[in-house]
Scaffold this motif. Structure first.
Motif, PDB file in Angstrom:
ATOM      1  N   THR A  11      60.113  35.553  38.084  1.00 37.58           N
ATOM      2  CA  THR A  11      59.457  36.824  37.795  1.00 37.58           C
ATOM      3  C   THR A  11      57.973  36.511  37.669  1.00 37.58           C
ATOM      4  OG1 THR A  11      59.283  38.678  36.266  1.00 37.58           O
ATOM      5  CG2 THR A  11      60.007  36.583  35.311  1.00 37.58           C
ATOM      6  N   CYS A  12      57.236  37.318  36.934  1.00 37.13           N
ATOM      7  CA  CYS A  12      55.830  36.986  36.750  1.00 37.13           C
ATOM      8  C   CYS A  12      55.385  37.499  35.390  1.00 37.13           C
ATOM      9  CB  CYS A  12      55.017  37.511  37.930  1.00 37.13           C
ATOM     10  SG  CYS A  12      53.950  38.863  37.583  1.00 37.13           S
ATOM     11  N   PRO A  13      54.403  36.816  34.779  1.00 38.26           N
ATOM     12  CA  PRO A  13      54.027  37.179  33.410  1.00 38.26           C
ATOM     13  C   PRO A  13      53.418  38.567  33.306  1.00 38.26           C
ATOM     14  CG  PRO A  13      52.508  35.566  34.312  1.00 38.26           C
ATOM     15  CD  PRO A  13      53.622  35.694  35.299  1.00 38.26           C
ATOM     16  N   ASN A  14      53.102  39.141  34.457  1.00 37.24           N
ATOM     17  CA  ASN A  14      52.538  40.485  34.465  1.00 37.24           C
ATOM     18  C   ASN A  14      53.646  41.538  34.563  1.00 37.24           C
ATOM     19  OD1 ASN A  14      50.312  42.115  34.322  1.00 37.24           O
ATOM     20  ND2 ASN A  14      49.960  42.161  36.533  1.00 37.24           N
ATOM     21  N   ARG A  15      54.884  41.053  34.562  1.00 35.84           N
ATOM     22  CA  ARG A  15      56.028  41.972  34.639  1.00 35.84           C
ATOM     23  C   ARG A  15      56.950  41.815  33.435  1.00 35.84           C
ATOM     24  NH1 ARG A  15      57.860  44.520  38.907  1.00 35.84           N
ATOM     25  NH2 ARG A  15      56.413  44.662  40.635  1.00 35.84           N
ATOM     26  N   ASP A  16      57.050  40.564  32.939  1.00 35.71           N
ATOM     27  CA  ASP A  16      58.052  40.354  31.886  1.00 35.71           C
ATOM     28  C   ASP A  16      57.491  40.563  30.479  1.00 35.71           C
ATOM     29  OD1 ASP A  16      56.578  38.095  31.304  1.00 35.71           O
ATOM     30  OD2 ASP A  16      58.153  36.658  31.772  1.00 35.71           O
ATOM     31  N   GLY A  22      55.116  46.108  34.020  1.00 38.77           N
ATOM     32  CA  GLY A  22      54.877  47.015  35.157  1.00 38.77           C
ATOM     33  C   GLY A  22      54.218  46.320  36.329  1.00 38.77           C
ATOM     34  N   GLY A  23      53.521  45.222  36.074  1.00 42.16           N
ATOM     35  CA  GLY A  23      52.925  44.464  37.177  1.00 42.16           C
ATOM     36  C   GLY A  23      51.669  45.093  37.742  1.00 42.16           C
ATOM     37  N   CYS A  24      51.158  44.454  38.801  1.00 41.28           N
ATOM     38  CA  CYS A  24      49.977  44.972  39.490  1.00 41.28           C
ATOM     39  C   CYS A  24      50.354  46.326  40.105  1.00 41.28           C
ATOM     40  CB  CYS A  24      49.546  44.007  40.583  1.00 41.28           C
ATOM     41  SG  CYS A  24      49.340  42.323  39.974  1.00 41.28           S
ATOM     42  N   THR A  25      49.405  47.230  40.143  1.00 40.04           N
ATOM     43  CA  THR A  25      49.760  48.613  40.500  1.00 40.04           C
ATOM     44  C   THR A  25      50.258  48.742  41.939  1.00 40.04           C
ATOM     45  OG1 THR A  25      47.500  49.118  41.140  1.00 40.04           O
ATOM     46  CG2 THR A  25      48.102  49.595  38.855  1.00 40.04           C
ATOM     47  N   TYR A  26      49.939  47.753  42.792  1.00 38.27           N
ATOM     48  CA  TYR A  26      50.333  47.846  44.212  1.00 38.27           C
ATOM     49  C   TYR A  26      51.601  47.065  44.517  1.00 38.27           C
ATOM     50  CZ  TYR A  26      48.230  43.280  43.971  1.00 38.27           C
ATOM     51  OH  TYR A  26      47.949  42.000  43.584  1.00 38.27           O
ATOM     52  N   CYS A  27      52.171  46.418  43.515  1.00 37.50           N
ATOM     53  CA  CYS A  27      53.189  45.392  43.784  1.00 37.50           C
ATOM     54  C   CYS A  27      54.598  45.952  43.927  1.00 37.50           C
ATOM     55  CB  CYS A  27      53.178  44.355  42.673  1.00 37.50           C
ATOM     56  SG  CYS A  27      54.551  43.183  42.761  1.00 37.50           S
ATOM     57  N   ASN A  28      55.188  45.646  45.069  1.00 38.17           N
ATOM     58  CA  ASN A  28      56.618  45.836  45.260  1.00 38.17           C
ATOM     59  C   ASN A  28      57.036  44.699  46.180  1.00 38.17           C
ATOM     60  OD1 ASN A  28      59.160  46.413  46.105  1.00 38.17           O
ATOM     61  ND2 ASN A  28      58.758  48.515  46.732  1.00 38.17           N
ATOM     62  N   ASN A  29      57.485  43.605  45.584  1.00 32.77           N
ATOM     63  CA  ASN A  29      57.761  42.395  46.358  1.00 32.77           C
ATOM     64  C   ASN A  29      58.819  42.605  47.440  1.00 32.77           C
ATOM     65  OD1 ASN A  29      56.874  39.291  45.658  1.00 32.77           O
ATOM     66  ND2 ASN A  29      56.178  40.800  44.172  1.00 32.77           N
ATOM     67  N   ASP A  30      59.702  43.585  47.244  1.00 34.93           N
ATOM     68  CA  ASP A  30      60.755  43.808  48.252  1.00 34.93           C
ATOM     69  C   ASP A  30      60.160  44.105  49.624  1.00 34.93           C
ATOM     70  OD1 ASP A  30      62.625  43.458  46.358  1.00 34.93           O
ATOM     71  OD2 ASP A  30      62.964  45.605  45.993  1.00 34.93           O
ATOM     72  N   ALA A  70      57.915  35.031  46.795  1.00 37.68           N
ATOM     73  CA  ALA A  70      58.086  36.189  45.912  1.00 37.68           C
ATOM     74  C   ALA A  70      57.670  35.879  44.470  1.00 37.68           C
ATOM     75  CB  ALA A  70      59.547  36.633  45.935  1.00 37.68           C
ATOM     76  N   TYR A  71      56.935  36.788  43.894  1.00 42.47           N
ATOM     77  CA  TYR A  71      56.508  36.672  42.492  1.00 42.47           C
ATOM     78  C   TYR A  71      55.713  35.387  42.246  1.00 42.47           C
ATOM     79  CZ  TYR A  71      59.601  40.639  42.157  1.00 42.47           C
ATOM     80  OH  TYR A  71      60.176  41.849  42.376  1.00 42.47           O
ATOM     81  N   SER A  72      55.871  34.781  41.035  1.00 42.17           N
ATOM     82  CA  SER A  72      54.995  33.655  40.650  1.00 42.17           C
ATOM     83  C   SER A  72      55.824  32.383  40.586  1.00 42.17           C
ATOM     84  CB  SER A  72      54.352  33.937  39.289  1.00 42.17           C
ATOM     85  OG  SER A  72      53.628  35.148  39.370  1.00 42.17           O
ATOM     86  N   THR A 101      51.449  31.690  43.754  1.00 46.06           N
ATOM     87  CA  THR A 101      51.505  31.905  42.301  1.00 46.06           C
ATOM     88  C   THR A 101      50.252  32.581  41.776  1.00 46.06           C
ATOM     89  OG1 THR A 101      52.168  30.843  40.232  1.00 46.06           O
ATOM     90  CG2 THR A 101      50.546  29.653  41.571  1.00 46.06           C
ATOM     91  N   ARG A 102      50.225  32.739  40.449  1.00 44.80           N
ATOM     92  CA  ARG A 102      49.065  33.309  39.764  1.00 44.80           C
ATOM     93  C   ARG A 102      48.296  32.178  39.072  1.00 44.80           C
ATOM     94  NH1 ARG A 102      49.256  38.538  37.379  1.00 44.80           N
ATOM     95  NH2 ARG A 102      48.541  37.617  35.428  1.00 44.80           N
ATOM     96  N   PRO A 103      46.999  32.385  38.847  1.00 41.40           N
ATOM     97  CA  PRO A 103      46.223  31.301  38.218  1.00 41.40           C
ATOM     98  C   PRO A 103      46.632  31.009  36.779  1.00 41.40           C
ATOM     99  CG  PRO A 103      44.891  33.284  38.479  1.00 41.40           C
ATOM    100  CD  PRO A 103      46.152  33.509  39.236  1.00 41.40           C
ATOM    101  N   ASN A 141      45.517  46.356  37.176  1.00 50.24           N
ATOM    102  CA  ASN A 141      46.392  45.742  36.167  1.00 50.24           C
ATOM    103  C   ASN A 141      46.836  44.335  36.556  1.00 50.24           C
ATOM    104  OD1 ASN A 141      47.764  45.913  33.678  1.00 50.24           O
ATOM    105  ND2 ASN A 141      49.705  46.267  34.729  1.00 50.24           N
ATOM    106  N   ARG A 142      45.892  43.548  37.036  1.00 53.83           N
ATOM    107  CA  ARG A 142      46.221  42.203  37.518  1.00 53.83           C
ATOM    108  C   ARG A 142      46.545  41.244  36.356  1.00 53.83           C
ATOM    109  NH1 ARG A 142      48.244  39.627  41.912  1.00 53.83           N
ATOM    110  NH2 ARG A 142      47.641  37.552  41.394  1.00 53.83           N
ATOM    111  N   GLY A 143      45.913  41.484  35.219  1.00 52.53           N
ATOM    112  CA  GLY A 143      46.245  40.646  34.063  1.00 52.53           C
ATOM    113  C   GLY A 143      45.567  39.289  34.044  1.00 52.53           C
TER     114      GLY A 143
HETATM  115  S1  SF4 Z   1      51.569  41.124  42.679  1.00 54.42           S
HETATM  116 FE1  SF4 Z   1      52.243  39.141  41.911  1.00 54.42          FE
HETATM  117  S2  SF4 Z   1      51.192  38.994  39.937  1.00 54.42           S
HETATM  118 FE2  SF4 Z   1      51.179  41.149  40.471  1.00 54.42          FE
HETATM  119  S3  SF4 Z   1      53.006  42.001  39.478  1.00 54.42           S
HETATM  120 FE3  SF4 Z   1      53.537  41.452  41.586  1.00 54.42          FE
HETATM  121  S4  SF4 Z   1      54.406  39.410  41.392  1.00 54.42           S
HETATM  122 FE4  SF4 Z   1      53.251  39.792  39.525  1.00 54.42          FE
END
Ligand code: SF4
Length: 292
Positions: A11-16, A22-30, A70-72, A101-103, A141-143
């Motif tokens: 998953t990613c720390p911006n989601r859990d 909720g994650g980044c506003t544009y994110c839908n990994n599917d 996918a994700y981090s 991944t994320r930094p 909302n990149r975090g």
């Molecule tokens: S784009 Fe990456 S960092 Fe952002 S919510 Fe999705 S998986 Fe997490």
């Protein structure tokens, strides 16, 4: 050599909730995951199916890079990461790792592990910078901040690991001049590769809701506008960087915003290449001119 994508169920720390929800506003990994990637399958199973999938299109591929997309993909304990990445590298024909991944999901211990792997295999860690402007990063909302991305990239390179980055163009609030200025900023980072992506509005994301509420707050690129922009951006980009892609391509069924006439990424790339020829220009040309 072919990349085989793996969804290892991170998953990613911006989601859990660790950084945000909720994650980044544009994110839908599917929207970017190939159909053979399913986290309930083992790494070995996914690589097997990925190779079968690609063999139909790219018969000549003899070796593979395991692409953890996918994700981090460094968001877990070191032991867990070791078990996944060792499994991938023990698969016959897999010669390296590509890790997205994320930094804020990397530390010295993990970098040390990857640097050991990098002595024998090709290893690249790719960071989503997305924007060099903290105001934008906050809006989407990149975090994390741009400074955190820059620091992670510098550290990764200092550990002798290849580094890559990802940028999105067309995010709300950024003018074309802002985006062009990013070329100079990222050019100073110790990157090996870079990927670009025009902003796409993906169904099921917070951004899709924002777009539906008020499309005028977006300034999405037309195809012609993007070709013009990306050529000018590339002219200002460090010529040492390998550009891995100019555009992103989410399947049309995921798109909630305008699409470029259904053109595929490789077709858009051809148009971009033609534009370089037409203008008789190249990556880093503006840097050369400024240095003369
Ligand atoms: S784009 Fe990456 S960092 Fe952002 S919510 Fe999705 S998986 Fe997490």
């Amino acid at each position: 050599m072919q990349k085989v994508t793996i969804d290892a169920g991170f998953t990613c720390p911006n989601r859990d909730g660790a950084k945000g929800v909720g994650g980044c506003t544009y994110c839908n990994n599917d929207a970017f995951n190939p159909s053979y990637c399913q986290p309930e399958k083992t790494v070995t199973q996914q690589i097997t199916e990925g190779i079968e999938f690609h063999q139909k299109r790219y018969r000549r591929a003899k070796s593979y890079l395991a692409y953890f997309q996918a994700y981090s993909n460094t968001y877990g304990s070191l032991d867990y990461l070791k078990s996944l990445y060792d499994e991938a590298l023990s698969f016959p024909g897999v010669v390296g790792l590509v890790i997205g991944t994320r930094p804020d999901c990397i530390d010295d211990q993990k970098l040390e592990y990857f640097s050991k792997l990098a002595e024998k295999h090709y290893v690249i860690i790719e960071y989503g910078i997305e924007s060099c402007y903290n105001q934008t990063l906050e809006r989407i909302n990149r975090g994390h901040t741009f400074e955190e991305s820059a620091e992670a990239i510098r550290k990764t390179a200092a550990f002798g690991i290849h580094t890559g980055a990802h940028l999105i163009f067309g995010l709300q609030g950024e003018t074309e001049a802002d985006m062009l200025a990013e070329a100079e900023i990222v050019s100073k980072l110790p990157l090996d590769t870079i990927k670009f992506h025009q902003l796409q509005i993906i169904k099921g994301t917070r951004m899709a809701q924002d777009y539906q509420d008020d499309p005028t707050q977006f300034n999405l690129f037309t195809l012609e506008g993007y070709i013009d922009f990306i050529v000018r951006f590339t002219e200002r980009l460090n010529p040492e960087f390998v550009i891995e892609r100019f555009t992103g391509e989410a399947p049309p069924r995921f798109q909630a915003g305008p699409v470029w006439g259904g053109l595929r990424s490789d077709e858009v790339q051809l148009l971009i290449e033609k534009e370089f020829e037409k203008r008789d220009t190249w990556q880093g040309k503006m840097i050369e001119i400024a240095g003369e």
